[in-house]
Design a protein around this motif. Structure first.
Motif, PDB file in Angstrom:
ATOM      1  N   THR A   1       0.841  -1.201   0.000  1.00 20.27           N
ATOM      2  CA  THR A   1       0.000   0.000   0.000  1.00 20.27           C
ATOM      3  C   THR A   1       0.872   1.244   0.000  1.00 20.27           C
ATOM      4  O   THR A   1       1.844   1.328   0.750  1.00 20.27           O
ATOM      5  N   GLU A   2       0.500   2.192  -0.829  1.00 18.17           N
ATOM      6  CA  GLU A   2       1.216   3.478  -0.897  1.00 18.17           C
ATOM      7  C   GLU A   2       0.330   4.530  -0.227  1.00 18.17           C
ATOM      8  O   GLU A   2      -0.758   4.856  -0.723  1.00 18.17           O
ATOM      9  N   PHE A   3       0.824   5.068   0.892  1.00 14.84           N
ATOM     10  CA  PHE A   3      -0.037   5.883   1.759  1.00 14.84           C
ATOM     11  C   PHE A   3      -0.517   7.182   1.120  1.00 14.84           C
ATOM     12  O   PHE A   3      -1.612   7.648   1.422  1.00 14.84           O
ATOM     13  N   LYS A   4       0.307   7.798   0.277  1.00 15.08           N
ATOM     14  CA  LYS A   4      -0.086   9.110  -0.256  1.00 15.08           C
ATOM     15  C   LYS A   4      -1.384   9.048  -1.057  1.00 15.08           C
ATOM     16  O   LYS A   4      -2.133  10.020  -1.102  1.00 15.08           O
ATOM     17  N   HIS A   5      -1.683   7.887  -1.673  1.00 17.87           N
ATOM     18  CA  HIS A   5      -2.972   7.763  -2.360  1.00 17.87           C
ATOM     19  C   HIS A   5      -4.110   7.934  -1.355  1.00 17.87           C
ATOM     20  O   HIS A   5      -5.129   8.546  -1.651  1.00 17.87           O
ATOM     21  N   LEU A   6      -3.925   7.354  -0.162  1.00 21.23           N
ATOM     22  CA  LEU A   6      -4.986   7.365   0.849  1.00 21.23           C
ATOM     23  C   LEU A   6      -5.134   8.747   1.492  1.00 21.23           C
ATOM     24  O   LEU A   6      -6.241   9.223   1.722  1.00 21.23           O
ATOM     25  N   THR A   7      -3.979   9.342   1.793  1.00 25.20           N
ATOM     26  CA  THR A   7      -4.011  10.567   2.598  1.00 25.20           C
ATOM     27  C   THR A   7      -4.090  11.830   1.760  1.00 25.20           C
ATOM     28  O   THR A   7      -4.427  12.891   2.282  1.00 25.20           O
ATOM     29  N   GLY A   8      -3.712  11.736   0.475  1.00 25.22           N
ATOM     30  CA  GLY A   8      -3.723  12.925  -0.373  1.00 25.22           C
ATOM     31  C   GLY A   8      -2.529  13.836  -0.134  1.00 25.22           C
ATOM     32  O   GLY A   8      -2.480  14.955  -0.663  1.00 25.22           O
ATOM     33  N   GLN A   9      -1.578  13.369   0.664  1.00 29.31           N
ATOM     34  CA  GLN A   9      -0.418  14.208   0.974  1.00 29.31           C
ATOM     35  C   GLN A   9       0.425  14.469  -0.280  1.00 29.31           C
ATOM     36  O   GLN A   9       0.574  13.584  -1.131  1.00 29.31           O
ATOM     37  N   THR A  10       0.971  15.686  -0.376  1.00 31.94           N
ATOM     38  CA  THR A  10       1.885  16.027  -1.473  1.00 31.94           C
ATOM     39  C   THR A  10       3.302  15.966  -0.921  1.00 31.94           C
ATOM     40  O   THR A  10       3.597  16.568   0.113  1.00 31.94           O
ATOM     41  N   HIS A  11       4.176  15.208  -1.562  1.00 31.65           N
ATOM     42  CA  HIS A  11       5.539  15.037  -1.049  1.00 31.65           C
ATOM     43  C   HIS A  11       6.403  14.517  -2.198  1.00 31.65           C
ATOM     44  O   HIS A  11       5.928  13.732  -3.016  1.00 31.65           O
ATOM     45  N   ALA A  12       7.658  14.907  -2.231  1.00 31.72           N
ATOM     46  CA  ALA A  12       8.538  14.480  -3.329  1.00 31.72           C
ATOM     47  C   ALA A  12       8.886  13.001  -3.225  1.00 31.72           C
ATOM     48  O   ALA A  12       9.213  12.355  -4.215  1.00 31.72           O
ATOM     49  N   LYS A  13       8.835  12.460  -1.989  1.00 30.58           N
ATOM     50  CA  LYS A  13       9.120  11.030  -1.796  1.00 30.58           C
ATOM     51  C   LYS A  13       7.809  10.287  -1.508  1.00 30.58           C
ATOM     52  O   LYS A  13       6.757  10.908  -1.365  1.00 30.58           O
ATOM     53  N   THR A  14       7.923   8.983  -1.353  1.00 31.83           N
ATOM     54  CA  THR A  14       6.711   8.213  -1.058  1.00 31.83           C
ATOM     55  C   THR A  14       7.060   7.036  -0.150  1.00 31.83           C
ATOM     56  O   THR A  14       8.188   6.530  -0.203  1.00 31.83           O
ATOM     57  N   THR A  15       6.103   6.629   0.701  1.00 27.62           N
ATOM     58  CA  THR A  15       6.323   5.462   1.567  1.00 27.62           C
ATOM     59  C   THR A  15       5.272   4.408   1.271  1.00 27.62           C
ATOM     60  O   THR A  15       4.087   4.719   1.142  1.00 27.62           O
ATOM     61  N   VAL A  16       5.754   3.164   1.140  1.00 30.03           N
ATOM     62  CA  VAL A  16       4.840   2.028   0.951  1.00 30.03           C
ATOM     63  C   VAL A  16       5.010   1.071   2.126  1.00 30.03           C
ATOM     64  O   VAL A  16       6.023   1.109   2.821  1.00 30.03           O
ATOM     65  N   VAL A  17       3.998   0.226   2.346  1.00 32.80           N
ATOM     66  CA  VAL A  17       4.117  -0.804   3.384  1.00 32.80           C
ATOM     67  C   VAL A  17       3.798  -2.166   2.774  1.00 32.80           C
ATOM     68  O   VAL A  17       2.836  -2.307   2.020  1.00 32.80           O
ATOM     69  N   TYR A  18       4.639  -3.152   3.088  1.00 36.67           N
ATOM     70  CA  TYR A  18       4.422  -4.546   2.705  1.00 36.67           C
ATOM     71  C   TYR A  18       3.836  -5.267   3.913  1.00 36.67           C
ATOM     72  O   TYR A  18       4.303  -5.066   5.037  1.00 36.67           O
ATOM     73  N   GLU A  19       2.844  -6.131   3.693  1.00 32.00           N
ATOM     74  CA  GLU A  19       2.255  -6.904   4.793  1.00 32.00           C
ATOM     75  C   GLU A  19       2.638  -8.377   4.669  1.00 32.00           C
ATOM     76  O   GLU A  19       2.323  -9.018   3.665  1.00 32.00           O
ATOM     77  N   TYR A  20       3.294  -8.877   5.712  1.00 29.76           N
ATOM     78  CA  TYR A  20       3.700 -10.288   5.771  1.00 29.76           C
ATOM     79  C   TYR A  20       2.882 -10.989   6.858  1.00 29.76           C
ATOM     80  O   TYR A  20       3.052 -10.690   8.041  1.00 29.76           O
ATOM     81  N   PRO A  21       2.020 -11.927   6.491  1.00 25.65           N
ATOM     82  CA  PRO A  21       1.211 -12.632   7.491  1.00 25.65           C
ATOM     83  C   PRO A  21       2.086 -13.449   8.443  1.00 25.65           C
ATOM     84  O   PRO A  21       3.093 -14.024   8.028  1.00 25.65           O
ATOM     85  N   ARG A  22       1.690 -13.471   9.721  1.00 26.04           N
ATOM     86  CA  ARG A  22       2.445 -14.196  10.742  1.00 26.04           C
ATOM     87  C   ARG A  22       1.493 -14.923  11.692  1.00 26.04           C
ATOM     88  O   ARG A  22       0.409 -14.417  11.997  1.00 26.04           O
ATOM     89  N   ALA A  23       1.964 -16.073  12.186  1.00 27.34           N
ATOM     90  CA  ALA A  23       1.180 -16.789  13.199  1.00 27.34           C
ATOM     91  C   ALA A  23       1.385 -16.147  14.577  1.00 27.34           C
ATOM     92  O   ALA A  23       0.469 -16.113  15.395  1.00 27.34           O
ATOM     93  N   GLU A  24       2.602 -15.640  14.833  1.00 26.40           N
ATOM     94  CA  GLU A  24       2.916 -15.043  16.138  1.00 26.40           C
ATOM     95  C   GLU A  24       2.961 -13.525  16.009  1.00 26.40           C
ATOM     96  O   GLU A  24       3.214 -13.005  14.933  1.00 26.40           O
ATOM     97  N   GLY A  25       2.764 -12.850  17.130  1.00 23.64           N
ATOM     98  CA  GLY A  25       2.855 -11.386  17.127  1.00 23.64           C
ATOM     99  C   GLY A  25       1.582 -10.779  17.672  1.00 23.64           C
ATOM    100  O   GLY A  25       0.702 -11.482  18.165  1.00 23.64           O
ATOM    101  N   ASP A  26       1.474  -9.452  17.573  1.00 29.66           N
ATOM    102  CA  ASP A  26       0.272  -8.762  18.070  1.00 29.66           C
ATOM    103  C   ASP A  26      -0.968  -9.380  17.425  1.00 29.66           C
ATOM    104  O   ASP A  26      -0.967  -9.675  16.235  1.00 29.66           O
ATOM    105  N   PRO A  27      -2.033  -9.548  18.204  1.00 28.60           N
ATOM    106  CA  PRO A  27      -3.261 -10.104  17.610  1.00 28.60           C
ATOM    107  C   PRO A  27      -3.963  -9.054  16.756  1.00 28.60           C
ATOM    108  O   PRO A  27      -4.317  -7.997  17.251  1.00 28.60           O
ATOM    109  N   TYR A  28      -4.135  -9.322  15.465  1.00 26.83           N
ATOM    110  CA  TYR A  28      -4.801  -8.353  14.584  1.00 26.83           C
ATOM    111  C   TYR A  28      -6.146  -8.842  14.060  1.00 26.83           C
ATOM    112  O   TYR A  28      -7.087  -8.071  13.948  1.00 26.83           O
ATOM    113  N   TYR A  29      -6.209 -10.128  13.712  1.00 22.91           N
ATOM    114  CA  TYR A  29      -7.443 -10.653  13.111  1.00 22.91           C
ATOM    115  C   TYR A  29      -7.958 -11.828  13.922  1.00 22.91           C
ATOM    116  O   TYR A  29      -7.214 -12.793  14.131  1.00 22.91           O
ATOM    117  N   PRO A  30      -9.232 -11.806  14.358  1.00 21.54           N
ATOM    118  CA  PRO A  30      -9.836 -13.059  14.815  1.00 21.54           C
ATOM    119  C   PRO A  30      -9.912 -13.978  13.592  1.00 21.54           C
ATOM    120  O   PRO A  30      -9.959 -13.485  12.460  1.00 21.54           O
TER     121      PRO A  30
END
Ligand code: FAD
Ligand code: UDP
Length: 371
Positions: free
Chosen positions: A282-311
């Motif tokens: 996901t590329e955040f600037k599409h969501l937020t509408g922010q104007t910036h010369a750079k861009t940040t994306v996030v990759y999601e890697y599913p895990r069995a362990e870690g913070d509980p996110y999904y029932p």
């Protein structure tokens, strides 16, 4: 000192805290173990100055005017319609599957009418739609199921779609038109200044105190045998000391990457249903509408362990949840609200609705006692 304690400062906890303080005049203590408010909807500016969501992309969509009106007390909005592509056979194709997805994948020139007939010809009839496999193959057949759903779901959940309740993949509709929006809700928008700012305004009340970096277990002894009203928005099995065994929750690892280009991809999210280890980018600037010369994306890697996110919605987990919920019902003075506390695969708007309904029930119960 306090009339109510709220554990967790996400949507469930913040809505309850706000209502109990602002509407009912209670003095409320919010206890949050993380270093920030907002729960999984928390957003912040990264080192490059780009607004990102620490726990994965959050897009607000809702059909209830009441929920929108309630949240609009704390934020203005930026209209945003989310679009997603799935990388299949070397092409970035619209998901939910629509007319263009099929025509581009198979090189056909179907009209919407043709496509409805074609779906009917490839769909596998099912007497009852029980699993996430049933939900998809009964609509679009096996090939599209395998290309768009089977691999993604196995990665995301560590389970085959045939082992998951139908509601998981039924979140994604099938379309015979060219609408390529991810959601069709009447209201689709992002908080204009971000989620965290919205939460700050919800919790900014003279009768609300917030303790961050504090696990409930550390402070519970201070409240003795008869604590005031307690709202629990953490995992329900944790409240009961896992006495029937842990409820399964699915986790994710997020990898953020800032790139020295203005844009990284054509739409907000690209899904990777096949060989890659991650599920989506996901590329955040599409969501937020922010104007910036750079861009940040996030990759999601599913895990069995870690913070509980999904029932994980499947019959045996729901049965275990019901045992915990049964214990919860017998507890006077403790209310379980939110995605982890009620073990429901809820979106943000649904959690707000659940929290407002819980507040109504508390208010009616108090009126009965007083009256
Ligand atoms: P949470 O946000 O999890 O808040 C619970 C809080 O309780 C946490 O902050 C936790 O630290 C705290 N807590 C737990 N135990 C303790 C303890 N013992 N002591 C103190 N504090 C404790 N919804 C949408 O509508 N649109 C989206 O696009 C969307 N995208 C999502 C993407 C991802 C990757 C994920 C995981 C979820 C997404 N959601 C989305 C769902 C959304 O995050 C939830 O519906 C919502 O945040 C749930 O709020 P909550 O208050 O129930 O739980
Ligand atoms: N899904 C899929 N392929 C996709 C998109 C979704 O198989 O390209 C399935 C998958 O099981 C996923 C579920 O549908 O977990 C719900 O998707 P959604 O995008 O709503 O997931 P969330 O945003 O809640 O992670």
């Amino acid at each position: 000192m306090f009339d109510a304690i709220v554990v967790g400062a996400g949507f469930a906890g913040s809505v309850l805290a706000e209502r109990l303080a602002a509407q009912d005049g209670m003095r409320v203590l919010v206890v949050e173990r993380r270093s920030h408010i907002g729960g999984n909807a928390f957003d912040h500016y990264d080192d490059a100055g780009i607004l990102v969501h620490r726990y994965g992309p959050h897009i607000f969509h809702c059909n209830s005017p009441e929920i929108v009106a309630y949240l609009s007390r704390f934020t203005a909005w930026r209209p945003y319609q989310h679009r997603v592509r799935a990388m299949v056979d070397g092409q970035a194709l619209p998901i939910p599957i629509n007319l263009d997805t099929v025509n581009r994948l198979y090189g056909t020139a179907f009209t919407s009418f043709d496509l409805a007939d074609w779906f009917a010809s490839v769909a596998e009839p099912r007497e009852r739609i029980l699993t996430s496999e049933d939900a998809v193959v009964s609509k679009v057949g096996r090939d599209l199921y395998e290309k768009f759903f089977r691999g993604y779901t196995r990665k995301q959940w560590g389970l085959d779609p045939s082992e998951l309740d139908a509601q998981v993949t039924a979140r994604i509709p099938t379309r015979t038109n060219r609408d390529d929006r991810y959601f069709t809700d009447r209201f689709q928008a992002m908080p204009l200044h971000g989620y965290t700012r919205m939460f700050e305004r919800m919790l900014d009340h003279p009768r609300i105190s917030v303790m961050l970096n504090t696990d409930w277990r550390e402070v519970a002894p201070l409240f003795g045998e008869t604590p005031p009203l307690l709202v629990w928005t953490g995992p329900i099995d944790a409240w009961f000391g896992y006495r029937f065994g842990p409820l399964p929750y699915r986790s994710l690892e997020f990898r953020f990457e800032t790139r020295d280009v203005e844009w990284a991809q054509e739409v907000g999210t690209i899904n990777y249903p096949n060989e890659e280890e991650f599920t989506r980018v996901t590329e955040f600037k599409h969501l937020t509408g922010q104007t910036h010369a750079k861009t940040t994306v996030v990759y999601e890697y599913p895990r069995a362990e870690g913070d509980p996110y999904y029932p994980i919605p499947r019959p045996e987990n729901n049965a275990l949840y019901k045992r915990y919920a049964g214990l919860g019902e017998q507890l006077a003075g403790v209310v379980f609200v939110g995605r982890l506390a009620t073990y429901k695969y809820y979106n943000m708007d649904q959690v707000v609705a659940q929290a407002l309904a819980a507040h109504q029930r508390l208010a009616s119960a108090r009126r009965l006692v007083v009256g």
